[in-house]
Enzyme design. Structure first.
Site, PDB file in Angstrom:
ATOM      1  N   SER A 206       0.789  -1.230   0.000  1.00  0.00           N
ATOM      2  CA  SER A 206       0.000   0.000   0.000  1.00  0.00           C
ATOM      3  C   SER A 206       0.823   1.283   0.000  1.00  0.00           C
ATOM      4  CB  SER A 206      -0.946   0.007   1.196  1.00  0.00           C
ATOM      5  OG  SER A 206      -2.073   0.812   0.932  1.00  0.00           O
ATOM      6  N   LYS A 209       0.367   3.911  -2.760  1.00  0.00           N
ATOM      7  CA  LYS A 209      -0.557   5.046  -2.724  1.00  0.00           C
ATOM      8  C   LYS A 209       0.171   6.383  -2.660  1.00  0.00           C
ATOM      9  CE  LYS A 209      -4.479   2.578  -0.619  1.00  0.00           C
ATOM     10  NZ  LYS A 209      -3.903   1.240  -0.418  1.00  0.00           N
ATOM     11  N   SER A 383      -5.723   4.374   4.176  1.00  0.00           N
ATOM     12  CA  SER A 383      -5.300   3.393   3.178  1.00  0.00           C
ATOM     13  C   SER A 383      -6.499   2.963   2.342  1.00  0.00           C
ATOM     14  CB  SER A 383      -4.635   2.174   3.830  1.00  0.00           C
ATOM     15  OG  SER A 383      -3.914   1.429   2.858  1.00  0.00           O
TER      16      SER A 383
END
Length: 545
Positions: A206, A209, A383
């Site tokens: 993640s 991102k 997230s």
């Protein structure tokens, strides 16, 4: 990159006084509301935050003008921390970037709420945002207080040897698997202070991102909004709900500032009644995006099918973040909800079906998302995979590329290349990092964070302000509770066998450092996560200059 020295306190003092007077009433009300929760937490964070306040006292960041449709001068208090972390007004930090309507986001509200909940796993548990309404990322201890590190009152940057002595043993922890890479960079100068395997590309999870956020803000601008509209075809009286790619569109009563499907229905019904229309053929247009809607991971509670039209991220429960069951056809489901809301306002509709609005269709009503800056902050803090995939496709739309998974990845890469970022070995297959084929390097992640702190790119500042605050917000709410709470700000990344962490810290010498730690082939996610947290905590505690 060399950041200019901060202006002396004496020169800035009149402006500080005016800013303090402007926000004092709101701050007093916020402090009163959260005092009980803050008192409980103060002992846990006092030592670290006291050191941070001491480091930042001599410094005041320079004023920055924000580019956009209207040039706005924004002020923010750097939040030092007394009770429960992040008390206001230690000094003034004018971090360029769009803020909420009050011009000030306080961490007290979020901390008080955080005390009542748990969570924080990147793609597992709820990240800690209240379930009823999404909230923007808070301001914690100033994210850029260390940018004055080139000034006279701050010690020199840590040395590579000193950092190696501190970080090396921690990164050698077997809990971090067979492959691990790391980089630490001085944000004020852009100079790498420490690196091990920093140019080796690994699965980023993640932390992808961060790249998505930088690309979207660079391509679209921090003030860009995503618009959902209702359009009437003049000949057929077909009403088309046209998706603009806003996953934060909500059908709930309390919108908390997000675009409201209820408001769109009310305004549409009023416009139809002015035309003496009470019955329409209802359709929906989701053609802004192309290609498959289903991510390569398949049906998964962490991500809805990616559609240009959805409401409440296609969730079938009342949550606003974290995993949740999703509808299989977000556009159709959102339009059914729209039909019900139209009926509540006296408009009858047919059962909705797919269509495409023509160029002659008249827009009857529209609602727009908060600015992209707020979407980026919500994406990073929670997230949020749905926002991440939407922003990747919006970047593709802006670049004239096909707005599908691969097109979004290509557009992100192309935008980062324009910014001169190190892309060797990088590979983007989505915007969220859920695709295990994604590859990023520690060099790229730290370069993204440095670019977000560059005074020449104030539009990128939400990348820093949106990072979860250790022990306080988002995916770090339940982490660092007995370590560097309030000091570390970082984006987490977790997939099976993958643990990553990238963000910023202000070290004991008052310098703002960007870091990235990536570990692959981990076998115990909890142990790997703890090892990364200890490494970031050690970096924050380092007086290695």
């Amino acid at each position: 990159m060399v950041v200019p020295e901060l202006r002396p306190w004496r020169a800035a003092r009149p402006h500080v006084v005016r800013a303090a007077n402007a926000v004092r009433p709101r701050l007093a009300r916020a402090a009163g509301a959260v005092r009980p929760g803050l008192t409980r937490a103060k002992d846990a964070v006092r030592p670290q935050l006291a050191r941070t306040v001491a480091a930042m006292k001599p410094q005041v960041t320079r004023l920055t003008r924000i580019p956009g449709p209207k040039t706005v001068r924004t002020w923010r208090y750097a939040a030092g921390a007394t009770t429960a972390g992040l008390a206001l007004a230690a000094t003034v930090a004018t971090v360029a970037g769009p803020w909420d309507s009050s011009g000030q986001r306080t961490a007290e509200r979020d901390r008080a709420a955080a005390l009542e909940r748990t969570g924080g796993a990147d793609h597992g548990d709820d990240p800690g945002t209240a379930a009823d309404t999404p909230r923007p990322a808070p301001s914690a201890a100033s994210v850029l207080i260390g940018l004055g590190a080139a000034g006279n009152s701050v010690k020199s940057a840590p040395t590579g040897k000193a950092l190696a002595d501190v970080l090396g043993p921690l990164l050698g922890n077997t809990a971090l698997g067979a492959r691990r890479t790391a980089a630490v960079v001085d944000v004020a100068t852009g100079r790498q202070l420490y690196g091990t395997g920093a140019g080796t590309a690994l699965t980023p999870a993640s932390t992808t991102k961060i790249a998505t956020a930088v690309a979207a803000l660079s391509a679209l601008g921090a003030d860009h909004r995503l618009t959902t509209r209702a359009a009437l075809e003049p000949d057929t009286r077909e009403l088309v709900l046209v998706g603009g790619g806003d996953p934060t569109l909500t059908a709930r009563d309390d919108t908390d500032g997000w675009a409201s499907l209820r408001e769109l229905a009310r305004d549409t019904a009023a416009a139809l009644k002015k035309r003496d229309i009470t019955t329409v053929t209802l359709s929906y247009d989701k053609t802004l995006y192309a290609g498959a809607e289903m991510h390569s991971i398949g049906v998964n509670d962490n991500l809805a099918p990616v559609s240009a039209l959805m409401a409440d991220e296609a969730r079938t429960d009342d949550t606003a973040s974290g995993p949740a069951p999703r509808t299989t056809d977000p556009a159709k489901d959102a339009t059914r909800t729209f039909a019900r809301l139209l009926s509540d306002n006296g408009i009858r509709t047919t059962a909705p079906g797919p269509s495409k609005a023509t160029g002659r269709a008249e827009t009857l009503a529209e609602v727009s998302s908060p600015p992209l800056s707020a979407l980026v902050e919500r994406m990073l803090t929670n997230s949020d995979n749905d926002i991440a995939e939407a922003l990747a496709r919006q970047t593709a739309v802006a670049a004239g590329q096909r707005a599908d998974f691969q097109g979004g990845g290509n557009a992100v890469r192309a935008q980062l290349k324009k910014l001169g970022l190190p892309l060797s070995g990088a590979d983007f297959h989505d915007g969220s990092g859920l695709d295990r084929a994604d590859r990023l390097t520690a060099n790229l992640l730290t370069s993204l964070l440095v670019k977000a702190g560059d005074p020449a790119h104030p539009e990128l500042r939400p990348v820093l302000t949106g990072l979860p605050v250790a022990g306080f917000t988002g995916t770090l709410t339940s982490r660092y509770t007995d370590g560097a709470a309030g000091v570390v700000r970082a984006k987490t990344g977790t997939l099976t066998g993958v643990n990553t962490l990238a963000g910023t810290v202000v070290d004991q010498d008052g310098r703002l450092l960007a870091f990235a730690f990536l570990a692959s082939d981990t076998t115990n996610p909890g142990a790997a996560q703890s090892a990364l947290d200890r490494t970031a905590t050690a970096l924050a505690a380092c007086g290695c200059g």
